[in-house]
Design an enzyme around this catalytic site. Structure first.
Site, PDB file in Angstrom:
ATOM      1  N   TRP A   1       0.070  14.362   3.418  1.00  0.00           N
ATOM      2  CA  TRP A   1      -0.551  13.528   4.653  1.00  0.00           C
ATOM      3  C   TRP A   1       0.273  13.053   5.663  1.00  0.00           C
ATOM      4  O   TRP A   1       0.163  13.172   6.970  1.00  0.00           O
ATOM      5  CB  TRP A   1      -1.314  12.592   4.289  1.00  0.00           C
ATOM      6  CG  TRP A   1      -2.669  12.780   3.136  1.00  0.00           C
ATOM      7  CD1 TRP A   1      -3.701  13.406   3.627  1.00  0.00           C
ATOM      8  CD2 TRP A   1      -2.259  12.857   1.759  1.00  0.00           C
ATOM      9  NE1 TRP A   1      -4.712  13.869   2.491  1.00  0.00           N
ATOM     10  CE2 TRP A   1      -3.713  13.623   1.370  1.00  0.00           C
ATOM     11  CE3 TRP A   1      -1.779  12.573   0.732  1.00  0.00           C
ATOM     12  CZ2 TRP A   1      -4.212  13.647  -0.116  1.00  0.00           C
ATOM     13  CZ3 TRP A   1      -1.870  12.783  -0.627  1.00  0.00           C
ATOM     14  CH2 TRP A   1      -3.248  13.407  -0.896  1.00  0.00           C
TER      15      TRP A   1
ATOM     16  N   GLU B   1     -11.590   4.681   6.642  1.00  0.00           N
ATOM     17  CA  GLU B   1     -10.287   5.365   7.021  1.00  0.00           C
ATOM     18  C   GLU B   1     -10.902   6.592   7.413  1.00  0.00           C
ATOM     19  O   GLU B   1     -10.660   7.606   7.008  1.00  0.00           O
ATOM     20  CB  GLU B   1      -9.460   5.551   5.901  1.00  0.00           C
ATOM     21  CG  GLU B   1      -8.098   6.363   6.339  1.00  0.00           C
ATOM     22  CD  GLU B   1      -7.093   6.501   5.165  1.00  0.00           C
ATOM     23  OE1 GLU B   1      -7.575   6.570   3.867  1.00  0.00           O
ATOM     24  OE2 GLU B   1      -6.027   7.087   5.539  1.00  0.00           O
TER      25      GLU B   1
ATOM     26  N   ASP C   1       1.853   3.443   2.813  1.00  0.00           N
ATOM     27  CA  ASP C   1       1.246   4.318   2.568  1.00  0.00           C
ATOM     28  C   ASP C   1       1.888   5.764   1.865  1.00  0.00           C
ATOM     29  O   ASP C   1       1.625   6.152   0.783  1.00  0.00           O
ATOM     30  CB  ASP C   1       0.441   4.577   3.660  1.00  0.00           C
ATOM     31  CG  ASP C   1      -0.884   5.178   3.437  1.00  0.00           C
ATOM     32  OD1 ASP C   1      -1.308   5.340   2.113  1.00  0.00           O
ATOM     33  OD2 ASP C   1      -1.704   5.586   4.449  1.00  0.00           O
TER      34      ASP C   1
ATOM     35  N   HIS D   1       0.787  -1.232   0.046  1.00  0.00           N
ATOM     36  CA  HIS D   1      -0.082   0.194  -0.134  1.00  0.00           C
ATOM     37  C   HIS D   1       0.799   1.135  -0.082  1.00  0.00           C
ATOM     38  O   HIS D   1       1.438   1.669   0.945  1.00  0.00           O
ATOM     39  CB  HIS D   1      -1.071   0.197   1.281  1.00  0.00           C
ATOM     40  CG  HIS D   1      -2.106   0.949   1.355  1.00  0.00           C
ATOM     41  ND1 HIS D   1      -3.322   0.491   1.040  1.00  0.00           N
ATOM     42  CD2 HIS D   1      -1.819   2.414   1.226  1.00  0.00           C
ATOM     43  CE1 HIS D   1      -4.090   1.923   1.025  1.00  0.00           C
ATOM     44  NE2 HIS D   1      -3.181   3.065   1.060  1.00  0.00           N
TER      45      HIS D   1
ATOM     46  N   HIS E   1       1.198   5.269  -1.999  1.00  0.00           N
ATOM     47  CA  HIS E   1       0.533   6.401  -3.160  1.00  0.00           C
ATOM     48  C   HIS E   1       1.971   6.949  -3.701  1.00  0.00           C
ATOM     49  O   HIS E   1       2.330   8.054  -3.515  1.00  0.00           O
ATOM     50  CB  HIS E   1      -0.208   7.176  -2.459  1.00  0.00           C
ATOM     51  CG  HIS E   1      -1.558   6.497  -1.774  1.00  0.00           C
ATOM     52  ND1 HIS E   1      -2.613   6.934  -2.430  1.00  0.00           N
ATOM     53  CD2 HIS E   1      -1.495   5.910  -0.636  1.00  0.00           C
ATOM     54  CE1 HIS E   1      -3.538   6.256  -1.741  1.00  0.00           C
ATOM     55  NE2 HIS E   1      -2.874   5.498  -0.532  1.00  0.00           N
TER      56      HIS E   1
ATOM     57  N   GLN F   1      -9.796   8.814  -5.398  1.00  0.00           N
ATOM     58  CA  GLN F   1      -9.525   9.430  -4.201  1.00  0.00           C
ATOM     59  C   GLN F   1     -10.476  10.252  -3.680  1.00  0.00           C
ATOM     60  O   GLN F   1     -10.753  10.375  -2.569  1.00  0.00           O
ATOM     61  CB  GLN F   1      -8.348  10.276  -4.671  1.00  0.00           C
ATOM     62  CG  GLN F   1      -7.744  11.528  -3.673  1.00  0.00           C
ATOM     63  CD  GLN F   1      -6.732  10.815  -2.619  1.00  0.00           C
ATOM     64  OE1 GLN F   1      -5.406  10.619  -3.410  1.00  0.00           O
ATOM     65  NE2 GLN F   1      -6.528  10.959  -1.624  1.00  0.00           N
TER      66      GLN F   1
ATOM     67  N   HIS G   1      -9.735   1.279   0.086  1.00  0.00           N
ATOM     68  CA  HIS G   1      -9.762   2.314   1.083  1.00  0.00           C
ATOM     69  C   HIS G   1     -11.011   2.291   1.625  1.00  0.00           C
ATOM     70  O   HIS G   1     -11.774   2.942   1.181  1.00  0.00           O
ATOM     71  CB  HIS G   1      -9.408   3.612   0.690  1.00  0.00           C
ATOM     72  CG  HIS G   1      -7.715   3.973   0.181  1.00  0.00           C
ATOM     73  ND1 HIS G   1      -7.165   3.401  -0.651  1.00  0.00           N
ATOM     74  CD2 HIS G   1      -6.841   4.906   0.904  1.00  0.00           C
ATOM     75  CE1 HIS G   1      -5.845   3.796  -0.976  1.00  0.00           C
ATOM     76  NE2 HIS G   1      -5.772   4.505   0.278  1.00  0.00           N
TER      77      HIS G   1
HETATM   78 FE   FE2 Z   1      -3.919   5.096   1.189  1.00  0.00          FE
END
Ligand code: FE2
Length: 423
Positions: free
Chosen positions: A314, A212, A308, A56, A58, A151, A209
């Site tokens: 983030w 979350e 991630d 996982h 991005h 997203q 996802h």
């Molecule tokens: Fe993610």
């Protein structure tokens, strides 16, 4: 032999072994292999593992921290806002360069298989196109799986579903979703159903996802369970994050984990992002932002760890180290029991290979591809405790990365002593 590795410590063997590699595959695993090899590595009793697997990541956002501005509140919402500000001036060249750099960091840290999400909510689908090109260009170094990832939600724009279809037609490997980000609960259910519909059409895996959030009313994993069981897709479906499970009441969580086990859902937890993004509105006491890793493991669910983010809006930290992610989870998920340390290594190796449906090509076994790593660690505990460097990363029998660990010299009472932090 092309390559002979001597004195390797494997997790499941007490004695040290040698590993003979020929034509990119593991030929022999045994004690005292004799014969000529083009290259020999003495592992010196260090731990030898199959490579780390990051299920996982991005890659479309990595290394973008500070562009166009830094996240001051540290929240998920400000991160999404910054990502929206960045999108209009994002170029394919910049995105590819960042993704390739981050892949190199992960490989140097021992990861040879990565599942990346590619945002499908940009009408040009430039992100998907860029990551498909990266997959091809980097295939000698790493195996990439690409998830078509909506997203901002599938049903928050009229063209959302069509963009998902186009991303799959372009060659994405896995169908994503983000039900908790849809406007309504009903659209969230439709989001999950759409992922299953597309997976059937394109014969693809699913990785959503899901939940979350800290909202204990966010309950879309149960929809995934239902679809998986009714279609008979046990083992092929993955639920990423599931952080709301932390905040569910215990009766609901108990029922849900039983259903997850029945559906053989794979669960991916992402310690870096979820430890800083979730439960921000709690004040104090502040609940932790992780799914119920210990309870899931105790009931036999396949749980793996994802990185991630690496330096994005983030999560501003990270260097592509799965050992660092495992070390963090050890603390935040209360996994410090002696036998649980091994589970942490499973979660960045065999469990994540299973999640990516790669188990038949993965592991230190005769006939399998010669992908393996040699850590600067005598045992599992030290690997996680010391965040051990990967002395060697070997892919298809070739050394693709080599690391010289730091050497510490302590001077005391006219003597110099080497410190290696090992007992
Ligand atoms: Fe993610």
């Amino acid at each position: 032999m092309e390559l002979l590795i001597q004195n390797a410590k494997l997790r499941d063997r007490n004695e040290l072994v040698d590993i003979a590699i020929e034509k990119g595959k593991i030929q022999i695993v045994g004690t005292e292999i004799y014969g000529n090899a083009l290259e020999t590595i003495d592992a010196k009793g260090n731990l030898v593992l199959p490579p780390f697997v990051d299920p996982h990541l991005h890659l479309d956002a990595v290394l973008s921290v500070g562009d166009p501005r830094y996240n001051q509140s540290g929240t998920l919402l400000e991160g999404i806002q910054i990502w929206g500000e960045r999108k209009p001036h994002l170029t394919k060249e910049c995105l590819k360069a960042n993704a390739i750099e981050a892949i190199k960091w992960e490989v140097a840290n021992g990861t040879l298989k990565i599942r990346t999400h590619a945002d499908t909510t940009d009408p040009t689908l430039m992100t998907v196109e860029a990551l498909l090109e990266v997959k091809e260009e980097m295939k000698d170094l790493v195996d990439l799986q690409i998830v078509a990832f909506p997203q901002d939600g599938i049903f928050t724009t009229p063209e959302g579903k069509n963009l998902m279809v186009r991303a799959m037609e372009m060659g994405a490997d896995v169908v994503g979703g983000i039900p908790h980000n849809e406007f309504t609960r009903e659209d969230g259910v439709k989001d999950v159903e759409t992922a299953f519909e597309l997976a059937e059409k394109f014969n693809a895996l699913i990785d959503i996802h899901v939940d979350e959030t800290g909202d204990d009313q966010s309950r879309f994993v149960e929809v995934m369970v239902k679809e998986t069981i009714l279609r008979g897709w046990q083992g092929l479906v993955t639920a990423s994050h599931t952080t709301a499970m932390h905040n569910y009441n215990n009766d609901y969580a108990f029922k849900l984990i039983g259903l997850i086990k029945r559906a053989e859902l794979n669960i991916i937890t992402n310690p870096f992002d979820n430890s800083v993004l979730q439960n921000r509105t709690d004040g104090y006491p502040r609940r932790r932002g992780h799914t119920r890793v210990d309870e899931l493991l105790a009931r036999g669910v396949n749980v793996s760890i994802g990185h991630d983010s690496i330096m994005d809006p983030w999560y501003p930290m990270g260097k592509g180290s799965m050992l660092q992610a495992a070390n963090l989870l050890m603390h935040t998920a209360h996994l410090s029991g002696y036998d649980q340390i091994g589970s942490l290594l499973d979660m960045i190796t065999v469990n994540s290979a299973r999640t990516m449906n790669l188990s038949d090509q993965y592991g230190i076994e005769v006939g399998k591809p010669a992908d393996l790593i040699i850590l600067d660690a005598d045992n599992e505990m030290d690997a996680i405790r010391l965040l051990s460097e990967c002395l060697y990363v070997i892919r298809r029998g070739k050394i693709v990365s080599q690391t010289q660990p730091a050497i510490h010299h302590l001077k005391f009472k006219d003597q110099t002593q080497r410190i290696n932090f090992k007992r």
